[in-house]
Design an enzyme around this catalytic site. Structure first.
Site, PDB file in Angstrom:
ATOM      1  N   ARG A 173       9.979  58.646  96.254  1.00  0.00           N
ATOM      2  CA  ARG A 173       9.659  59.694  95.257  1.00  0.00           C
ATOM      3  C   ARG A 173       8.349  59.456  94.517  1.00  0.00           C
ATOM      4  NH1 ARG A 173      15.254  59.239  93.979  1.00  0.00           N
ATOM      5  NH2 ARG A 173      16.396  60.800  95.172  1.00  0.00           N
ATOM      6  N   LYS A 218      -5.090  66.538  95.396  1.00  0.00           N
ATOM      7  CA  LYS A 218      -4.470  67.246  96.524  1.00  0.00           C
ATOM      8  C   LYS A 218      -4.245  66.243  97.652  1.00  0.00           C
ATOM      9  CE  LYS A 218      -6.197  71.981  96.000  1.00  0.00           C
ATOM     10  NZ  LYS A 218      -7.045  73.029  96.567  1.00  0.00           N
ATOM     11  N   GLU A 241     -20.583  70.242 100.103  1.00  0.00           N
ATOM     12  CA  GLU A 241     -19.666  70.371  98.958  1.00  0.00           C
ATOM     13  C   GLU A 241     -20.420  70.063  97.653  1.00  0.00           C
ATOM     14  OE1 GLU A 241     -16.695  71.636  99.125  1.00  0.00           O
ATOM     15  OE2 GLU A 241     -16.036  71.353 101.205  1.00  0.00           O
ATOM     16  N   LYS A 283     -16.404  68.434  89.759  1.00  0.00           N
ATOM     17  CA  LYS A 283     -15.047  68.645  90.286  1.00  0.00           C
ATOM     18  C   LYS A 283     -13.997  68.214  89.256  1.00  0.00           C
ATOM     19  CE  LYS A 283     -11.739  68.334  93.823  1.00  0.00           C
ATOM     20  NZ  LYS A 283     -11.367  68.283  95.187  1.00  0.00           N
ATOM     21  N   GLU A 287      -4.450  74.813  90.562  1.00  0.00           N
ATOM     22  CA  GLU A 287      -5.159  75.928  91.192  1.00  0.00           C
ATOM     23  C   GLU A 287      -4.531  77.301  90.925  1.00  0.00           C
ATOM     24  OE1 GLU A 287      -6.429  74.987  95.222  1.00  0.00           O
ATOM     25  OE2 GLU A 287      -7.015  77.052  95.540  1.00  0.00           O
ATOM     26  N   ARG A 304      -9.752  76.587  89.261  1.00  0.00           N
ATOM     27  CA  ARG A 304      -9.928  75.666  90.401  1.00  0.00           C
ATOM     28  C   ARG A 304     -10.325  76.410  91.675  1.00  0.00           C
ATOM     29  NH1 ARG A 304      -6.609  70.117  91.876  1.00  0.00           N
ATOM     30  NH2 ARG A 304      -7.812  69.617  93.721  1.00  0.00           N
ATOM     31  N   ASN A 354     -13.376  77.001  95.934  1.00  0.00           N
ATOM     32  CA  ASN A 354     -13.263  77.665  97.238  1.00  0.00           C
ATOM     33  C   ASN A 354     -14.534  78.416  97.623  1.00  0.00           C
ATOM     34  OD1 ASN A 354     -10.681  76.759  97.412  1.00  0.00           O
ATOM     35  ND2 ASN A 354      -9.751  78.643  96.633  1.00  0.00           N
ATOM     36  N   HIS A 374     -15.732  78.875 101.199  1.00  0.00           N
ATOM     37  CA  HIS A 374     -14.662  78.452 102.098  1.00  0.00           C
ATOM     38  C   HIS A 374     -13.944  79.609 102.796  1.00  0.00           C
ATOM     39  CE1 HIS A 374     -15.438  74.620 100.241  1.00  0.00           C
ATOM     40  NE2 HIS A 374     -14.567  74.025 101.027  1.00  0.00           N
ATOM     41  N   HIS A 425     -14.046  78.725 106.454  1.00  0.00           N
ATOM     42  CA  HIS A 425     -12.865  78.402 107.274  1.00  0.00           C
ATOM     43  C   HIS A 425     -12.825  79.272 108.530  1.00  0.00           C
ATOM     44  CE1 HIS A 425     -10.509  76.438 103.750  1.00  0.00           C
ATOM     45  NE2 HIS A 425     -11.148  75.543 104.462  1.00  0.00           N
ATOM     46  N   HIS A 451     -16.649  70.275 108.888  1.00  0.00           N
ATOM     47  CA  HIS A 451     -16.218  71.163 107.802  1.00  0.00           C
ATOM     48  C   HIS A 451     -17.393  71.607 106.908  1.00  0.00           C
ATOM     49  CE1 HIS A 451     -13.735  72.754 104.585  1.00  0.00           C
ATOM     50  NE2 HIS A 451     -14.329  71.937 103.727  1.00  0.00           N
TER      51      HIS A 451
HETATM   52  N1  GLY Z   1     -11.052  70.989  97.875  1.00  0.00           N
HETATM   53  C1  GLY Z   1     -10.826  71.919  96.877  1.00  0.00           C
HETATM   54  C2  GLY Z   1      -9.922  71.453  95.806  1.00  0.00           C
HETATM   55  O1  GLY Z   1      -9.695  70.266  95.652  1.00  0.00           O
HETATM   56  O2  GLY Z   1      -9.383  72.264  95.085  1.00  0.00           O
END
Ligand code: GLY
Length: 351
Positions: free
Chosen positions: A109, A131, A173, A213, A223, A227, A231, A234, A238, A252
């Protein structure tokens, strides 16, 4: 979500020692992939504070960011006596930090972990912000969790082992962070000489980029709103990435750079992004990233990729993050099929 500490290292050994000393752990595990095991681990292996750690090494690349690799990590942790008080150190690019972070999020957990990103992309993006996840059912990052690292240690010495294409991939980025933050930062990024890299200067820019960031993630860790600024580039990026997969895969960041050209054009059309800044950004991307070739017969395929991304598509429109100017973020903007075809025209005519 707990706040993670991000350290831009001046003295890696000392910073690592301090980061480890801050955790009370019974056992230390180190996760690498075959590449970082060969190229990056030798730079760390003499550190006294890592002696006695248990090593886990996984296959490299996105292809290994799957349930099988994750199960291997769980097995090793379980069989080698990891407890809730054990600590995992992820040494690698985004694949290692994403998968290792998710293993840490789920094992008993949740156990703490430290990220030591070794690619530019992971330093400024993947390793920071909490993330974590794996690919599943042929979908990228389909399974995951928000589980921030206790500490992220960023040391640009690792960038010296990185090839130019991967440096450029991460730099895209950073360019995005410049665009969503302020003119001064954007300007130093588009004027940076990527052909003759000054690593001290790059380290300074990386520090600023990570702060952009961090500031955004702090405001909106899960998000729901701002946040989404991350994107930028992207939605189209993508689609380019998936399209390229059918012939010759691209990194990427290259797809994001090309995606940003399209989305800044849409920003100029829809939200008044200044044309001179669009062209300056476009020029930098053209010089360094080249272009992706496609014809108008590919528009439908590209549009379908954008629609396929459920996060992006509703009521016949594709969702974008656009800019009204540098740092002037407009989330939840939509564009119709006609507008998207127009920005693809712009890309083919200009890049
Ligand atoms: N890679 C985008 C984010 O971390 O929200």
């Amino acid at each position: 979500m707990s706040k993670q500490e991000v350290i831009i290292c001046q003295h890696f050994e000392e910073d690592l020692r301090t980061a480890l000393a801050r955790q009370t752990y019974d056992k230390l595990f180190i996760l690498t992939d075959e590449h970082t095991q060969a190229l990056c681990w030798p730079l760390l292996q003499d550190q006294e504070c890592l002696k006695g750690a248990t090593h886990l090494c996984i296959g490299p690349g996105d292809i290994h960011k799957n349930l099988e690799t994750l199960a291997y990590v769980w097995h090793r942790l379980s069989n080698e006596g990891a407890t809730r008080r054990s600590l995992l150190l992820n040494l690698g690019g985004g694949m290692v930090t994403d998968l290792g972070g998710f293993a840490a999020a789920t094992f008993k957990r949740g156990i703490p972990y430290i990220n030591v990103p070794t690619t530019l992309l992971s330093m400024v993006d993947a390793a920071v912000g909490g993330k974590t996840g794996i690919n599943f059912n042929e979908l990228k990052n389909e399974i995951g969790a928000f589980h921030p690292a206790a500490t992220v240690l960023i040391d640009c010495q690792f960038l010296r082992t990185l090839d130019h294409e991967n440096l450029l991939s991460g730099y895209a980025e950073m360019l995005k962070h410049g665009l969503i933050s302020d003119t001064e930062h954007w300007s130093e990024l588009v004027n940076f000489d990527m052909q003759h890299i000054d690593y001290d200067q790059l380290q300074r820019l990386v520090g600023k980029s990570v702060q952009v960031k961090e500031r955004i993630v702090e405001q909106d860790p899960f998000e729901h709103g701002i946040r989404k600024a991350l994107n930028l580039g992207h939605t189209v990026g993508h689609a380019f990435e998936s399209f390229a997969l059918q012939q010759h895969p691209v990194l990427h960041g290259y797809a994001v750079a090309w995606g940003m050209v399209c989305e800044l054009y849409l920003s100029a059309l829809r939200t008044g992004f200044p044309k001179d800044k669009l062209h300056q950004t476009l020029h930098f991307i053209q010089e360094n990233y080249g272009r992706l070739s496609f014809t108008c017969e590919d528009y439908e395929t590209l549009f379908n990729f954008m629609k396929h991304d459920k996060k992006n598509f509703s009521a016949g429109c594709v969702n974008f993050t656009l800019l009204g100017g540098i740092g002037d973020i407009r989330i939840n903007q939509t564009a119709t099929q006609e507008e998207i075809y127009e920005l693809l025209d712009f890309y083919r005519e200009t890049l």
